[in-house]
Scaffold this active site. Structure first.
Site, PDB file in Angstrom:
ATOM      1  N   THR A 128       0.816  -1.223   0.000  1.00 10.41           N
ATOM      2  CA  THR A 128       0.000   0.000   0.000  1.00 10.41           C
ATOM      3  C   THR A 128       0.845   1.266   0.000  1.00 10.41           C
ATOM      4  O   THR A 128       1.965   1.267   0.549  1.00 10.41           O
ATOM      5  CB  THR A 128      -0.910  -0.025   1.254  1.00 10.41           C
ATOM      6  OG1 THR A 128      -1.501   1.263   1.429  1.00 10.41           O
ATOM      7  CG2 THR A 128      -0.138  -0.362   2.531  1.00 10.41           C
ATOM      8  N   ASP A 129       0.275   2.335  -0.548  1.00  6.37           N
ATOM      9  CA  ASP A 129       0.953   3.642  -0.500  1.00  6.37           C
ATOM     10  C   ASP A 129       1.090   4.154   0.927  1.00  6.37           C
ATOM     11  O   ASP A 129       1.858   5.092   1.182  1.00  6.37           O
ATOM     12  CB  ASP A 129       0.209   4.673  -1.373  1.00  6.37           C
ATOM     13  CG  ASP A 129      -1.252   4.906  -0.999  1.00  6.37           C
ATOM     14  OD1 ASP A 129      -1.749   4.277  -0.044  1.00  6.37           O
ATOM     15  OD2 ASP A 129      -1.897   5.736  -1.676  1.00  6.37           O
ATOM     16  N   GLU A 130       0.332   3.550   1.871  1.00  9.09           N
ATOM     17  CA  GLU A 130       0.356   4.052   3.248  1.00  9.09           C
ATOM     18  C   GLU A 130       1.701   3.820   3.937  1.00  9.09           C
ATOM     19  O   GLU A 130       1.983   4.426   4.966  1.00  9.09           O
ATOM     20  CB  GLU A 130      -0.783   3.424   4.060  1.00  9.09           C
ATOM     21  CG  GLU A 130      -2.140   3.757   3.464  1.00  9.09           C
ATOM     22  CD  GLU A 130      -3.293   3.684   4.441  1.00  9.09           C
ATOM     23  OE1 GLU A 130      -3.068   3.528   5.649  1.00  9.09           O
ATOM     24  OE2 GLU A 130      -4.441   3.789   3.967  1.00  9.09           O
ATOM     25  N   TYR A 153      -2.029  -0.270  11.075  1.00  7.72           N
ATOM     26  CA  TYR A 153      -2.182  -0.959   9.791  1.00  7.72           C
ATOM     27  C   TYR A 153      -0.956  -0.738   8.909  1.00  7.72           C
ATOM     28  O   TYR A 153      -0.345  -1.697   8.414  1.00  7.72           O
ATOM     29  CB  TYR A 153      -3.449  -0.462   9.070  1.00  7.72           C
ATOM     30  CG  TYR A 153      -3.470  -0.818   7.591  1.00  7.72           C
ATOM     31  CD1 TYR A 153      -3.609  -2.136   7.166  1.00  7.72           C
ATOM     32  CD2 TYR A 153      -3.318   0.171   6.607  1.00  7.72           C
ATOM     33  CE1 TYR A 153      -3.605  -2.463   5.804  1.00  7.72           C
ATOM     34  CE2 TYR A 153      -3.320  -0.152   5.249  1.00  7.72           C
ATOM     35  CZ  TYR A 153      -3.457  -1.468   4.867  1.00  7.72           C
ATOM     36  OH  TYR A 153      -3.439  -1.795   3.530  1.00  7.72           O
ATOM     37  N   LYS A 157       1.869  -3.438   7.511  1.00  6.87           N
ATOM     38  CA  LYS A 157       2.103  -3.644   6.061  1.00  6.87           C
ATOM     39  C   LYS A 157       3.582  -3.363   5.739  1.00  6.87           C
ATOM     40  O   LYS A 157       4.191  -4.062   4.915  1.00  6.87           O
ATOM     41  CB  LYS A 157       1.204  -2.733   5.226  1.00  6.87           C
ATOM     42  CG  LYS A 157      -0.266  -3.113   5.210  1.00  6.87           C
ATOM     43  CD  LYS A 157      -0.555  -4.475   4.599  1.00  6.87           C
ATOM     44  CE  LYS A 157      -0.294  -4.533   3.103  1.00  6.87           C
ATOM     45  NZ  LYS A 157      -0.649  -5.876   2.553  1.00  6.87           N
TER      46      LYS A 157
HETATM   47  P1  NAD Z   1     -10.080  -7.077   2.076  1.00 10.99           P
HETATM   48  O1  NAD Z   1     -10.092  -6.749   3.525  1.00 10.99           O
HETATM   49  O2  NAD Z   1     -11.279  -6.829   1.248  1.00 10.99           O
HETATM   50  O3  NAD Z   1      -9.708  -8.624   1.878  1.00 10.99           O
HETATM   51  C1  NAD Z   1      -8.723  -9.260   2.634  1.00 10.99           C
HETATM   52  C2  NAD Z   1      -8.889 -10.744   2.459  1.00 10.99           C
HETATM   53  O4  NAD Z   1      -7.863 -11.401   3.213  1.00 10.99           O
HETATM   54  C3  NAD Z   1     -10.229 -11.280   2.980  1.00 10.99           C
HETATM   55  O5  NAD Z   1     -10.799 -12.175   2.048  1.00 10.99           O
HETATM   56  C4  NAD Z   1      -9.861 -11.999   4.268  1.00 10.99           C
HETATM   57  O6  NAD Z   1     -10.726 -13.075   4.578  1.00 10.99           O
HETATM   58  C5  NAD Z   1      -8.455 -12.466   3.948  1.00 10.99           C
HETATM   59  N1  NAD Z   1      -7.635 -12.698   5.142  1.00 10.99           N
HETATM   60  C6  NAD Z   1      -7.467 -11.863   6.205  1.00 10.99           C
HETATM   61  N2  NAD Z   1      -6.657 -12.424   7.112  1.00 10.99           N
HETATM   62  C7  NAD Z   1      -6.278 -13.625   6.602  1.00 10.99           C
HETATM   63  C8  NAD Z   1      -5.443 -14.660   7.070  1.00 10.99           C
HETATM   64  N3  NAD Z   1      -4.821 -14.602   8.260  1.00 10.99           N
HETATM   65  N4  NAD Z   1      -5.269 -15.760   6.301  1.00 10.99           N
HETATM   66  C9  NAD Z   1      -5.907 -15.865   5.079  1.00 10.99           C
HETATM   67  N5  NAD Z   1      -6.729 -14.918   4.616  1.00 10.99           N
HETATM   68  C10 NAD Z   1      -6.912 -13.802   5.361  1.00 10.99           C
HETATM   69  O7  NAD Z   1      -8.796  -6.325   1.502  1.00 10.99           O
HETATM   70  P2  NAD Z   1      -8.501  -5.655   0.092  1.00 10.99           P
HETATM   71  O8  NAD Z   1      -8.943  -4.249   0.145  1.00 10.99           O
HETATM   72  O9  NAD Z   1      -8.945  -6.561  -0.971  1.00 10.99           O
HETATM   73  O10 NAD Z   1      -6.904  -5.637   0.156  1.00 10.99           O
HETATM   74  C11 NAD Z   1      -6.132  -6.724  -0.351  1.00 10.99           C
HETATM   75  C12 NAD Z   1      -4.660  -6.364  -0.218  1.00 10.99           C
HETATM   76  O11 NAD Z   1      -4.405  -5.160  -0.938  1.00 10.99           O
HETATM   77  C13 NAD Z   1      -4.226  -6.088   1.217  1.00 10.99           C
HETATM   78  O12 NAD Z   1      -2.925  -6.589   1.393  1.00 10.99           O
HETATM   79  C14 NAD Z   1      -4.206  -4.569   1.310  1.00 10.99           C
HETATM   80  O13 NAD Z   1      -3.256  -4.135   2.270  1.00 10.99           O
HETATM   81  C15 NAD Z   1      -3.788  -4.200  -0.087  1.00 10.99           C
HETATM   82  N6  NAD Z   1      -4.215  -2.882  -0.579  1.00 10.99           N
HETATM   83  C16 NAD Z   1      -5.527  -2.517  -0.502  1.00 10.99           C
HETATM   84  C17 NAD Z   1      -5.915  -1.292  -1.045  1.00 10.99           C
HETATM   85  C18 NAD Z   1      -7.357  -0.837  -1.012  1.00 10.99           C
HETATM   86  O14 NAD Z   1      -7.625   0.321  -1.324  1.00 10.99           O
HETATM   87  N7  NAD Z   1      -8.312  -1.670  -0.680  1.00 10.99           N
HETATM   88  C19 NAD Z   1      -4.960  -0.437  -1.624  1.00 10.99           C
HETATM   89  C20 NAD Z   1      -3.619  -0.855  -1.659  1.00 10.99           C
HETATM   90  C21 NAD Z   1      -3.263  -2.093  -1.147  1.00 10.99           C
HETATM   91  O1  DAU Z   2      -4.196   3.966   0.416  1.00 10.48           O
HETATM   92  C1  DAU Z   2      -4.385   2.575   0.302  1.00 10.48           C
HETATM   93  C2  DAU Z   2      -5.241   2.116   1.463  1.00 10.48           C
HETATM   94  O2  DAU Z   2      -6.553   2.575   1.171  1.00 10.48           O
HETATM   95  C3  DAU Z   2      -5.241   0.622   1.685  1.00 10.48           C
HETATM   96  O3  DAU Z   2      -3.952   0.205   2.035  1.00 10.48           O
HETATM   97  C4  DAU Z   2      -6.216   0.254   2.822  1.00 10.48           C
HETATM   98  O4  DAU Z   2      -6.289  -1.145   2.970  1.00 10.48           O
HETATM   99  C5  DAU Z   2      -7.586   0.791   2.457  1.00 10.48           C
HETATM  100  O5  DAU Z   2      -8.484   0.561   3.528  1.00 10.48           O
HETATM  101  C6  DAU Z   2      -7.502   2.287   2.183  1.00 10.48           C
HETATM  102  O6  DAU Z   2      -7.148   3.008   3.381  1.00 10.48           O
HETATM  103  P1  DAU Z   2      -7.828   4.399   3.744  1.00 10.48           P
HETATM  104  O7  DAU Z   2      -7.724   4.612   5.195  1.00 10.48           O
HETATM  105  O8  DAU Z   2      -7.342   5.490   2.854  1.00 10.48           O
HETATM  106  O9  DAU Z   2      -9.337   4.046   3.294  1.00 10.48           O
HETATM  107  P2  DAU Z   2     -10.739   4.394   3.948  1.00 10.48           P
HETATM  108  O10 DAU Z   2     -11.757   3.994   2.944  1.00 10.48           O
HETATM  109  O11 DAU Z   2     -10.865   3.886   5.335  1.00 10.48           O
HETATM  110  O12 DAU Z   2     -10.671   5.986   4.021  1.00 10.48           O
HETATM  111  C7  DAU Z   2     -10.462   6.777   2.862  1.00 10.48           C
HETATM  112  C8  DAU Z   2     -10.490   8.242   3.292  1.00 10.48           C
HETATM  113  O13 DAU Z   2     -11.803   8.579   3.754  1.00 10.48           O
HETATM  114  C9  DAU Z   2      -9.537   8.560   4.433  1.00 10.48           C
HETATM  115  O14 DAU Z   2      -9.004   9.872   4.259  1.00 10.48           O
HETATM  116  C10 DAU Z   2     -10.442   8.535   5.659  1.00 10.48           C
HETATM  117  C11 DAU Z   2     -11.772   9.026   5.111  1.00 10.48           C
HETATM  118  N1  DAU Z   2     -12.961   8.477   5.793  1.00 10.48           N
HETATM  119  C12 DAU Z   2     -13.026   7.127   5.958  1.00 10.48           C
HETATM  120  C13 DAU Z   2     -14.124   6.555   6.578  1.00 10.48           C
HETATM  121  C14 DAU Z   2     -14.202   5.056   6.791  1.00 10.48           C
HETATM  122  C15 DAU Z   2     -13.995   9.310   6.200  1.00 10.48           C
HETATM  123  O15 DAU Z   2     -13.932  10.557   6.031  1.00 10.48           O
HETATM  124  N2  DAU Z   2     -15.065   8.739   6.818  1.00 10.48           N
HETATM  125  C16 DAU Z   2     -15.178   7.402   7.034  1.00 10.48           C
HETATM  126  O16 DAU Z   2     -16.200   6.968   7.610  1.00 10.48           O
END
Ligand code: NAD
Ligand code: DAU
Length: 345
Positions: A128-130, A153, A157
Site C-alpha cells: 500500500t501507499d500508506e 495498519y 504492512k
Molecule cells: P479485504 O479486507 O477486502 O480482503 C482481505 C482478504 O484477506 C479477505 O478475504 C480476508 O478473509 C483475507 N484474510 C485476512 N486475514 C487472513 C489470514 N490470516 N489468512 C488468510 N486470509 C486472510 O482487503 P482488500 O482491500 O482486498 O486488500 C487486499 C490487499 O491489498 C491487502 O494486502 C491490502 O493491504 C492491499 N491494498 C488494498 C488497497 C485498497 O484500497 N483496498 C490499496 C492498496 C493495497
Molecule cells: O491507500 C491505500 C489504502 O486505502 C489501503 O492500504 C487500505 O487497505 C484501504 O483501507 C484504504 O485506506 P484508507 O484509510 O485510505 O481508506 P478508507 O476507505 O478507510 O478511508 C479513505 C479516506 O476517507 C480517508 O481519508 C479517511 C476518510 N474516511 C473514511 C471513513 C471510513 C472518512 O472521512 N469517513 C469514514 O467513515
C-alpha cells in the site's frame, strides 16, 4: 505461471484479481487460500466458481498456519504466490491491532518461508501507499523513499514489505512488491469510505466525513490495479517495488459530493465527524516506474466512481446482508459518539 496461489482471494481486490486472471489466461489454475474473516466472502467469487469450476479451487485457511499453507502448496504444485491476505482497515487497526500483527507481519513471513521451501517462480506482495506515511503537498512518493508508516495498519504492512525485501536479499527469493493507492469498485466491504457512503446514501443515512474532509486520496478503479499487479508479477524485476495509482488527487469532500450527485441525494446527508486519530492528510505516488513497464490506468476518477456507484445500486443483494449483526456493532462503536456530536461541513 500456471498454478497461482492467491491468498486473500475472497476479499475485495483478491476476488477481482482472480476474475481478471481466469478471464485473461486460458491455461492458468487458481487456488484461492483465504481465512474468510469478516471481509472475506464467497459471494465475491460466486460467478467464478460457476464459470471456471475446472480451473478454480477454494481452500479455507489462515496464512499464519504454516502446516496448512505447506499442504496447499504441495497438493497443488504451486509455482506463484500472490499475497493479498491482510487485515486492511485503518480504523480497526486503531481499535484492535492484534490481528494486523498476526496476519500482515507473521502471515507474510509464513508465506515467504513456504515460497522459499517450494522454490516458487515468483512471490508477489500486494502492499500500500500508506507505508510512505503522510506526504506533504507538491511531493510524490518514489519507490526508493524511506518508509514512514503512522498507523498500526501501515506499520504492519511495512513490516511485511521489509520481510519480502529481506527474503530477496538474503535468500534470492524472486519477490516483487506493488504499493497501491485506494481502490474502489465491486465487492468492497462497506466499512471502507466509498461503499460506506454509497450504501448509507441509498438508505438516506448520514455520511460520516472525518474532520474537514480535505484529506487527499488517489481513488483508482480496482481492475486497473489488478492489471498492474498482473504485469508486475510477470515482468517486474525481482527485488523491486512498483507504485500503482492514477496520479490524480481527490479530496474526500469532492468524492462525497460526486457520490451524492450520482445518486441524486442532498449534500445535507454529509456530517463532519471527529477525525480518525493520526489521520494521514495526503498520499500521492509517483507512478513512472510501473508506467515504464507498459501499464496505464484506464479509468478517470469520474469513470471509476460512476462504475462503482452503479454496481452498488445494481447489487443490493451483495451488500444489504453485510450491513447487519457484527457490522452494526462495529458501526455503533466507531461512529455512534461521532455522529451524535456531528456538524454539517
Ligand atoms: P479485504 O479486507 O477486502 O480482503 C482481505 C482478504 O484477506 C479477505 O478475504 C480476508 O478473509 C483475507 N484474510 C485476512 N486475514 C487472513 C489470514 N490470516 N489468512 C488468510 N486470509 C486472510 O482487503 P482488500 O482491500 O482486498 O486488500 C487486499 C490487499 O491489498 C491487502 O494486502 C491490502 O493491504 C492491499 N491494498 C488494498 C488497497 C485498497 O484500497 N483496498 C490499496 C492498496 C493495497
Ligand atoms: O491507500 C491505500 C489504502 O486505502 C489501503 O492500504 C487500505 O487497505 C484501504 O483501507 C484504504 O485506506 P484508507 O484509510 O485510505 O481508506 P478508507 O476507505 O478507510 O478511508 C479513505 C479516506 O476517507 C480517508 O481519508 C479517511 C476518510 N474516511 C473514511 C471513513 C471510513 C472518512 O472521512 N469517513 C469514514 O467513515
Amino acid at each position: 505461471m500456471r498454478k497461482i496461489l492467491v491468498t486473500g482471494g475472497a476479499g475485495f481486490i483478491g476476488s477481482n484479481f482472480v476474475r481478471h486472471l481466469l478471464h485473461t489466461y486460458a491455461d492458468c489454475q487458481i487456488v484461492v487460500y483465504d481465512k474468510l474473516t469478516y471481509c472475506g466472502n464467497l459471494d465475491n467469487l460466486q460467478d467464478v466458481a460457476e464459470r471456471f469450476a475446472g480451473r478454480y479451487t477454494f481452500i479455507q485457511g489462515d496464512i499464519a498456519d504454516a502446516a496448512a499453507v505447506g499442504a496447499a502448496m504441495q497438493a497443488h504444485g504451486i509455482d506463484v504466490i500472490v499475497n493479498l491476505a491482510a487485515e486492511t482497515h485503518v480504523d480497526r487497526s486503531l481499535m484492535e491491532p492484534d490481528a494486523f500483527l498476526k496476519t500482515d507481519v507473521y502471515g507474510t513471513y509464513v508465506l515467504l518461508e513456504a515460497a522459499r521451501q517450494h522454490g516458487v517462480e515468483r512471490y508477489h506482495q500486494v502492499s500500500t501507499d500508506e507505508v510512505y506515511g503522510e506526504i506533504p503537498p507538491g511531493y510524490r512518493s518514489l519507490e526508493t523513499d524511506p518508509v514512514r508508516p503512522r498507523s498500526p495498519y501501515s506499520a504492519t504492512k511495512t513490516g511485511g514489505d521489509l520481510l519480502c525485501l529481506a527474503y530477496h536479499n538474503s535468500f534470492g527469493l524472486p519477490v516483487t512488491i506493488t504499493r497501491g493507492a485506494n481502490n474502489i469498485g465491486p465487492y468492497q466491504y462497506p466499512e471502507k469510505v466509498v461503499p460506506l457512503f454509497i450504501t448509507n446514501a441509498l438508505d438516506d443515512q448520514p455520511l460520516p466525513l472525518y474532520g474537514d474532509g480535505r484529506q487527499v486520496r488517489d481513488y483508482q478503479y480496482v481492475l486497473d490495479h489488478c492489471e498492474a499487479i498482473d504485469l508486475v508479477m510477470r515482468h517486474g524485476r525481482p527485488g523491486e517495488v512498483y507504485n500503482v495509482g492514477t496520479g490524480h488527487e481527490t479530496e474526500n469532500i469532492v468524492m462525497a459530493h460526486a457520490i451524492l450527485d450520482l445518486l441524486g441525494k442532498p449534500y445535507s446527508l454529509i456530517r463532519s465527524v471527529a477525525d480518525r486519530p493520526g489521520h494521514d492528510r495526503r498520499y500521492a505516488l509517483s507512478v513512472d516506474k510501473v508506467r515504464a513497464l507498459g501499464w496505464r490506468s484506464s479509468h478517470s476518477f469520474q469513470q471509476a466512481i460512476e462504475k462503482t456507484v452503479r454496481w452498488y445500486v445494481d447489487n443490493e443483494w451483495w451488500w444489504r446482508k453485510l450491513k447487519s449483526g457484527a457490522y452494526l456493532d462495529y458501526y455503533r462503536q466507531w461512529y455512534g459518539q461521532r455522529l451524535a456530536e456531528a456538524d454539517r461541513p
